[in-house]
Design a protein around this motif. Structure first.
Motif, PDB file in Angstrom:
ATOM      1  N   GLU A   1      -5.201   7.106   1.797  1.00 30.31           N
ATOM      2  CA  GLU A   1      -5.834   5.913   1.239  1.00 30.31           C
ATOM      3  C   GLU A   1      -6.393   5.083   2.404  1.00 30.31           C
ATOM      4  O   GLU A   1      -5.757   4.978   3.459  1.00 30.31           O
ATOM      5  CB  GLU A   1      -4.821   5.071   0.461  1.00 30.31           C
ATOM      6  CG  GLU A   1      -4.352   5.694  -0.838  1.00 30.31           C
ATOM      7  CD  GLU A   1      -5.282   5.419  -1.998  1.00 30.31           C
ATOM      8  OE1 GLU A   1      -6.441   5.043  -1.744  1.00 30.31           O
ATOM      9  OE2 GLU A   1      -4.856   5.603  -3.150  1.00 30.31           O
TER      10      GLU A   1
ATOM     11  N   ARG B   1      -4.541   9.876  -1.784  1.00 28.65           N
ATOM     12  CA  ARG B   1      -5.414   9.891  -2.955  1.00 28.65           C
ATOM     13  C   ARG B   1      -5.960  11.295  -3.167  1.00 28.65           C
ATOM     14  O   ARG B   1      -6.078  12.086  -2.226  1.00 28.65           O
ATOM     15  CB  ARG B   1      -6.566   8.897  -2.789  1.00 28.65           C
ATOM     16  CG  ARG B   1      -7.343   9.108  -1.512  1.00 28.65           C
ATOM     17  CD  ARG B   1      -8.408   8.058  -1.276  1.00 28.65           C
ATOM     18  NE  ARG B   1      -8.798   8.040   0.122  1.00 28.65           N
ATOM     19  CZ  ARG B   1      -9.937   7.539   0.585  1.00 28.65           C
ATOM     20  NH1 ARG B   1     -10.819   7.020  -0.251  1.00 28.65           N
ATOM     21  NH2 ARG B   1     -10.210   7.553   1.873  1.00 28.65           N
TER      22      ARG B   1
ATOM     23  N   HIS C   1      -5.226   7.575  -7.180  1.00 31.60           N
ATOM     24  CA  HIS C   1      -4.088   7.376  -6.281  1.00 31.60           C
ATOM     25  C   HIS C   1      -3.014   8.398  -6.600  1.00 31.60           C
ATOM     26  O   HIS C   1      -2.667   8.616  -7.773  1.00 31.60           O
ATOM     27  CB  HIS C   1      -3.508   5.976  -6.425  1.00 31.60           C
ATOM     28  CG  HIS C   1      -2.189   5.833  -5.727  1.00 31.60           C
ATOM     29  ND1 HIS C   1      -2.074   5.909  -4.361  1.00 31.60           N
ATOM     30  CD2 HIS C   1      -0.917   5.669  -6.215  1.00 31.60           C
ATOM     31  CE1 HIS C   1      -0.798   5.790  -4.032  1.00 31.60           C
ATOM     32  NE2 HIS C   1      -0.076   5.644  -5.134  1.00 31.60           N
TER      33      HIS C   1
ATOM     34  N   ASN D   1      -4.426  -1.295  -4.953  1.00 37.36           N
ATOM     35  CA  ASN D   1      -5.699  -1.483  -4.253  1.00 37.36           C
ATOM     36  C   ASN D   1      -6.227  -2.905  -4.357  1.00 37.36           C
ATOM     37  O   ASN D   1      -7.342  -3.181  -3.914  1.00 37.36           O
ATOM     38  CB  ASN D   1      -6.751  -0.490  -4.759  1.00 37.36           C
ATOM     39  CG  ASN D   1      -7.143  -0.724  -6.215  1.00 37.36           C
ATOM     40  OD1 ASN D   1      -6.744  -1.695  -6.849  1.00 37.36           O
ATOM     41  ND2 ASN D   1      -7.942   0.190  -6.760  1.00 37.36           N
TER      42      ASN D   1
ATOM     43  N   GLY E   1       0.706   2.080  -3.704  1.00 35.80           N
ATOM     44  CA  GLY E   1      -0.671   2.555  -3.771  1.00 35.80           C
ATOM     45  C   GLY E   1      -1.623   1.561  -4.400  1.00 35.80           C
ATOM     46  O   GLY E   1      -2.747   1.919  -4.762  1.00 35.80           O
TER      47      GLY E   1
ATOM     48  N   ARG F   1       0.828  -1.209   0.000  1.00 36.59           N
ATOM     49  CA  ARG F   1       0.000   0.000   0.000  1.00 36.59           C
ATOM     50  C   ARG F   1       0.861   1.257   0.000  1.00 36.59           C
ATOM     51  O   ARG F   1       0.609   2.208  -0.735  1.00 36.59           O
ATOM     52  CB  ARG F   1      -0.920   0.008   1.226  1.00 36.59           C
ATOM     53  CG  ARG F   1      -1.994  -1.044   1.194  1.00 36.59           C
ATOM     54  CD  ARG F   1      -3.063  -0.724   0.176  1.00 36.59           C
ATOM     55  NE  ARG F   1      -4.098   0.131   0.706  1.00 36.59           N
ATOM     56  CZ  ARG F   1      -4.870   0.912  -0.028  1.00 36.59           C
ATOM     57  NH1 ARG F   1      -4.697   0.976  -1.333  1.00 36.59           N
ATOM     58  NH2 ARG F   1      -5.815   1.650   0.517  1.00 36.59           N
TER      59      ARG F   1
END
Length: 649
Positions: free
Chosen positions: A590, A598, A549, A104, A102, A98
């Protein structure tokens, strides 16, 4: 044309009434992970369903899944077929994914061999351990789709001195098959076993034909149809997951990938790849779909992979396929494919580096099949070796793949032809293995062949991550390439997206998407920094914001957004109470992340009717551009969007 201009005129009036943000008060965006959850996070956002050719979340927003495969460790024995040695390692890996990328979503690998070590008996200890590791990713805000992985059918086909190995089916299925001693002959790549190793070919053929195996057990011989055994174990596994996860965690499980890289093994007389897909592969998926329904996964799609050779970029390997005879999929199936550049990997058919638009045609084919099948598409494996004879190609090959995932256009024609950009493809890169270069895998159980380098798997080395000397997770590829701007959720329909990551090939900056000379203020605002452009059309169905992101380096002070919604340098923090009319452009942490960020774009209340065209340029370039420069770039982008030919509906 008149209707389109009218819509843009309405959008222009909205932006003229919108405050253009900037200055010191807008620079103080926090990166704390302790912020209160935003109203559009949680289970509704985590849920993913198929809506036409798109993924959508519980708010009706168009979703792009981006992430990695977790992980090649599942193929190995050192951790008992689990991705990680411990739940703590799984948590650390999820947090790093993460924070550093970034991402998901993850494709989470499972092992049939470890789930069913004896015929008809599921190892609940293995399933419990796998579930706990999966929770680490779900709790970190990542969506998950499990994959019962196989390569070369099973490791148990290979003897201890073999050059290669496999994974997938349990020992009992191989022993009962009575297969010949495996041999690939003269093979330079492990994948050649697929078409040259008779043991692999025969065992694979038997699986698709559901051969009845006579399996010896302590209580006698039992007759086991091999494919039925797999389906039974898969159903029990899915039932276990549905019962072991909380409702919110299960919402983040976005489907199931039944079988990795399917191929026939051997065709029967008169059969070819197309008829094999029709007569054997698709019926298998229909059976698996029924097992999903019975296990409580009725509302989650099946990620169906076609014949693995259907979209090979080597003509000598390409075969008809891609579910040409399956009609339309609808919302219960996803078109799921892989892509590796075999020309670049071989170093025989491609001597140089990848270039702008290298894979536009290959990934355009994926989009075309998605459209023909009326379902969403995902490229669940792609990448390039980080070591070996062709490793020098990796920076350009992977960049070109991400470029083709973002748009079906080369950078050279993106601005002039953006209306043909096509949907943004979801994807999971191969792979995310924190143990890269640190394995201790006895290849095929041979203590004299202890593999420690790379992936410890058939000389592969594709992990984007590793641990440094202190045990900290670090990227092995250029962060500008891996940590990307992408539209995670769009409140409407994406019409075009392009991202210039400025990633490096050695000391060379790769800049493939250049702003045209007719937009000098936009080019000046971007400068030599990274930038992306998203164009979308509202469908008027949700108040949840569009979100992208923000890669590391798109800091609170340097990020500039130029949109029909307004302009800002240093987007303010989105408040837990929700947006206000004064904050159409904001940023936030995020969900589930420690420091990933984000960008949130919200149309003013009551001003976002269905059919409204929106655009946003997001840049980390010129430091603190003046309000005048942002306004000048806004005028250029508004004129560009009006004349780009985007469809009215």
């Amino acid at each position: 044309m008149a209707g389109r201009r009218g819509t843009l005129l309405g959008a222009a009036l909205v932006l003229l009434s919108t405050v253009a943000f900037g200055g010191p008060s807008a620079q103080a965006a926090t990166t704390s992970s302790a912020a209160a959850p935003l109203w559009f996070d949680g289970a509704a956002a985590a849920e993913v369903s198929v809506n036409g050719t798109r993924f959508t979340d519980g708010y009706g927003r168009e979703v792009v899944l981006r992430g990695f495969n977790v992980s090649g460790e599942t193929k190995l024995e050192e951790n008992g077929g689990l991705p990680f040695a411990s739940v703590a390692d799984a948590r650390a890996s999820a947090t790093a994914l993460r924070s550093l990328t970034g991402g998901n979503a993850v494709r989470f690998l499972l092992s049939w061999a470890h789930a069913e070590p004896e015929p008809g008996k599921v190892d609940t200890a293995y399933l419990n351990a796998a579930t706990e590791q999966m929770k680490a990713f779900l709790d970190a805000g990542l969506r998950v789709f499990p994959d019962f992985h196989q390569d070369l059918f099973s490791r148990h086909l290979f003897h201890k001195d073999s050059w290669y190995t496999g994974d997938g089916a349990p020992r009992w299925a191989v022993q009962a098959g009575g297969y010949p001693v495996e041999s690939c002959g003269i093979c330079f790549l492990w994948g050649q076993n697929i078409t040259q190793n008779q043991a692999v070919k025969s065992a694979t053929r038997d699986f698709w034909h559901n051969r009845v195996l006579n399996v010896g057990t302590p209580t006698g011989t039992v007759s086991v149809p091999v494919q039925d055994a797999f389906l039974d174990t898969a159903q029990k596994t899915m039932t276990h997951l549905a019962r072991s996860l909380t409702a919110e965690q299960f919402a983040g499980v976005v489907g199931f990938n039944p079988y990795n890289e399917p191929f026939a093994g051997e065709y029967t007389q008169g059969q070819n790849s197309r008829t094999w897909e029709r007569d054997l592969l698709w019926p298998f998926y229909e059976k698996f779909r029924a097992r999903m329904d019975a296990a409580g996964w009725r509302d989650k799609p099946l990620y169906a992979e076609p014949n693995m050779f259907w979209n090979a970029n080597l003509d000598l390997a390409k075969q008809p396929g891609g579910f040409l005879d399956a009609g339309t999929f609808g919302p219960r199936y996803v078109f799921n494919t892989h892509f590796y550049d075999q020309k670049a990997i071989s170093n025989i058919f491609m001597w140089g580096k990848a270039a702008d638009g290298q894979y536009a045609t290959d990934f355009g084919t994926v989009r075309d099949r998605s459209s023909a099948l009326s379902t969403a598409a995902i490229v669940s494996e792609f990448g390039h070796p980080m070591n070996g004879l062709t490793a020098d190609k990796a920076p350009t090959v992977v960049k070109a793949m991400y470029q083709a995932l973002d748009s079906r256009l080369p950078g050279a024609s993106w601005w002039t032809s953006a209306a043909r950009s096509g949907p943004v493809l979801s994807s999971t890169q191969w792979q995310w293995d924190i143990y890269s270069g640190r394995h201790r895998e006895a290849m095929n159980g041979n203590p004299d062949k202890m593999l420690t380098e790379g992936d410890a798997w058939n000389d592969e080395d594709l992990s984007a991550v590793a641990l440094d000397a202190s045990g900290k997770a670090v990227l092995r590829q250029d962060a500008r390439l891996i940590d990307r701007l992408y539209p995670g959720a769009v409140a409407g329909r994406t019409l075009a997206f392009g991202y210039e990551d400025r990633s490096r090939d050695g000391s060379s900056v790769l800049s493939w998407n250049r702003i045209p000379g007719s937009m000098p203020n936009t080019a000046r605002l971007v400068g030599s920094g990274r930038y992306g452009v998203l164009v979308w059309r509202s469908e008027g169905a949700t108040a949840a914001p569009t979100q992208l992101h923000l890669p590391n380096g798109f800091t609170a002070s340097s990020t500039t957004v130029v949109s029909d919604l307004g302009t800002v340098t240093g987007p303010p923090e989105y408040t837990a109470q929700g947006r206000t009319a004064d904050h159409p452009i904001a940023s936030a942490a995020e969900p589930g992340a420690t420091d990933a960020r984000r960008l949130l774009l919200s149309a003013p209340a009551g001003a976002d009717s269905a059919g409204t065209l929106h655009y946003a340029l997001v840049a980390d370039g010129t430091a603190a551009p003046t309000a005048e420069l942002r306004a000048a770039a806004q005028r250029e982008l508004t004129a560009w969007a009006a004349g780009a030919g985007f469809p009215v509906s």
